[in-house]
Design an enzyme around this catalytic site. Sequence first.
Site, short mmCIF file in Angstrom:
data_model
loop_
_atom_site.label_atom_id
_atom_site.label_comp_id
_atom_site.label_asym_id
_atom_site.label_seq_id
_atom_site.Cartn_x
_atom_site.Cartn_y
_atom_site.Cartn_z
N GLY A 39 0.87 -1.18 0.00
CA GLY A 39 0.00 0.00 0.00
C GLY A 39 0.91 1.22 0.00
O GLY A 39 1.81 1.32 0.85
N GLY A 41 0.54 4.28 0.90
CA GLY A 41 0.56 5.05 2.15
C GLY A 41 1.39 4.35 3.21
O GLY A 41 2.32 4.93 3.80
N ASN A 43 3.56 2.01 2.84
CA ASN A 43 4.97 1.91 2.43
C ASN A 43 5.74 3.19 2.77
O ASN A 43 6.85 3.17 3.30
CB ASN A 43 5.08 1.68 0.92
CG ASN A 43 4.56 0.32 0.48
OD1 ASN A 43 4.33 -0.56 1.32
ND2 ASN A 43 4.38 0.12 -0.81
N GLU A 138 -4.35 6.61 -3.51
CA GLU A 138 -5.04 5.32 -3.37
C GLU A 138 -6.21 5.41 -2.38
O GLU A 138 -6.76 4.39 -2.01
CB GLU A 138 -4.06 4.23 -2.93
CG GLU A 138 -3.30 3.63 -4.10
CD GLU A 138 -2.36 2.51 -3.74
OE1 GLU A 138 -1.99 1.75 -4.64
OE2 GLU A 138 -1.96 2.41 -2.56
N THR A 208 10.45 11.79 -10.77
CA THR A 208 11.27 10.57 -10.76
C THR A 208 11.29 9.99 -12.16
O THR A 208 10.31 10.08 -12.91
CB THR A 208 10.71 9.54 -9.76
OG1 THR A 208 9.33 9.31 -10.08
CG2 THR A 208 10.81 10.04 -8.33
N THR A 236 9.11 -3.10 -6.40
CA THR A 236 7.87 -2.71 -5.72
C THR A 236 8.17 -1.85 -4.49
O THR A 236 8.96 -2.25 -3.63
CB THR A 236 7.09 -3.97 -5.26
OG1 THR A 236 7.03 -4.89 -6.33
CG2 THR A 236 5.70 -3.61 -4.76
N ASP A 240 7.98 4.56 -3.24
CA ASP A 240 7.47 4.91 -1.90
C ASP A 240 8.63 5.13 -0.93
O ASP A 240 8.59 6.05 -0.10
CB ASP A 240 6.56 3.79 -1.38
CG ASP A 240 5.37 3.57 -2.30
OD1 ASP A 240 4.89 4.57 -2.86
OD2 ASP A 240 4.94 2.42 -2.45
O1 RIB Z 1 3.91 1.41 -4.73
C1 RIB Z 1 3.84 0.05 -4.52
C2 RIB Z 1 2.53 -0.32 -3.90
O2 RIB Z 1 1.49 -0.06 -4.80
C3 RIB Z 1 2.38 -1.77 -3.52
O3 RIB Z 1 2.86 -2.06 -2.26
C4 RIB Z 1 0.90 -2.03 -3.73
O4 RIB Z 1 0.23 -2.33 -2.55
C5 RIB Z 1 0.35 -0.78 -4.40
O5 RIB Z 1 -0.31 0.03 -3.51
#
Ligand code: RIB
Length: 287
Positions: A39, A41, A43, A138, A208, A236, A240
């Site tokens: 997520g 936020g 993260n 999100e 970025t 991934t 964040d």
């Molecule tokens: O930015 C990566 C995130 O995007 C993932 O952790 C996933 O949950 C989505 O929200």
Amino acid sequence: MSKITVIGSINVDLTVTSDRFPKVGETIFGTGFGTYFGGKGANQAVAAKRLGADVTLVGCVGDDANGEMCLKHFKEEGIDTSYIRKVKEPTGVALITVSENDNEIIVIKGANSCVSKEDVNNALNVIRESDMVILQLEIPLETVEYVLEVCRKYGVKTLLNPAPFSAFPKEWLELCYYITPNETEAKQMTSLDKEEALKCYPNKMVMTHGSEGVYYHDGEKLVHVPAFKVEVVDTTGAGDTFNGGMAVGLCEGMTLSEAITLGQKASALAIGKMGAQTAMPYRKDLD
Ligand code: RIB
């Protein structure tokens, strides 16, 4: 210690790895599977906490096993969870394919759709005391807009990471203090090319550019902060981690360029391991 409040999404990431991405309609065998905390936020909250800030996360989880697992995890990370509300919708999930040094993500918003103005009002005291509030897209856009307005009213700095991109009113670009799109998001937001867009928002828009690094305009010239070259395991949450790190640096009084470098160092380390939050470095790892 700097105080950062993140108002955003909380997901559980269901991640498969494969040698290549499947084509549309194709079934292929993967090479691995894992469940990770994610997520955007959450993260960014974990990144900021591990890099040295005092962090409060405002959001929603479901009244389910995933929600419990996330709350327990945030508490173990030392994040203030007082303003995370349990709702009827299930905890957000993301289905992620990691391959070819990149990823593909589908998010089911679930509980993240419930983050409301009321949640923001409940956390108002913490928001007002924050050195910075971090937002992404999100959660409902009307909530993001409300946070931007409230923060502007109380003079709290905001960092908006406009991902995943949704069209939003142009006034947001004035309301937020920092905005961190990638090149595609910047084009979608402003309809301008990279350099023109950055020139319009000097020392505010930080763009970025994947493995190329980060660009911003300092009011006189375009500044390029190159990325660290690293072996990619899983990208991934790299963005964040960057956002969380940059926010920490700015709150500590670093220059924009120094804060960007802090974020980039952190995200370079995160890329070397699987998972979003599990891969994020601690401040001591950056030395
Ligand atoms: O930015 C990566 C995130 O995007 C993932 O952790 C996933 O949950 C989505 O929200």
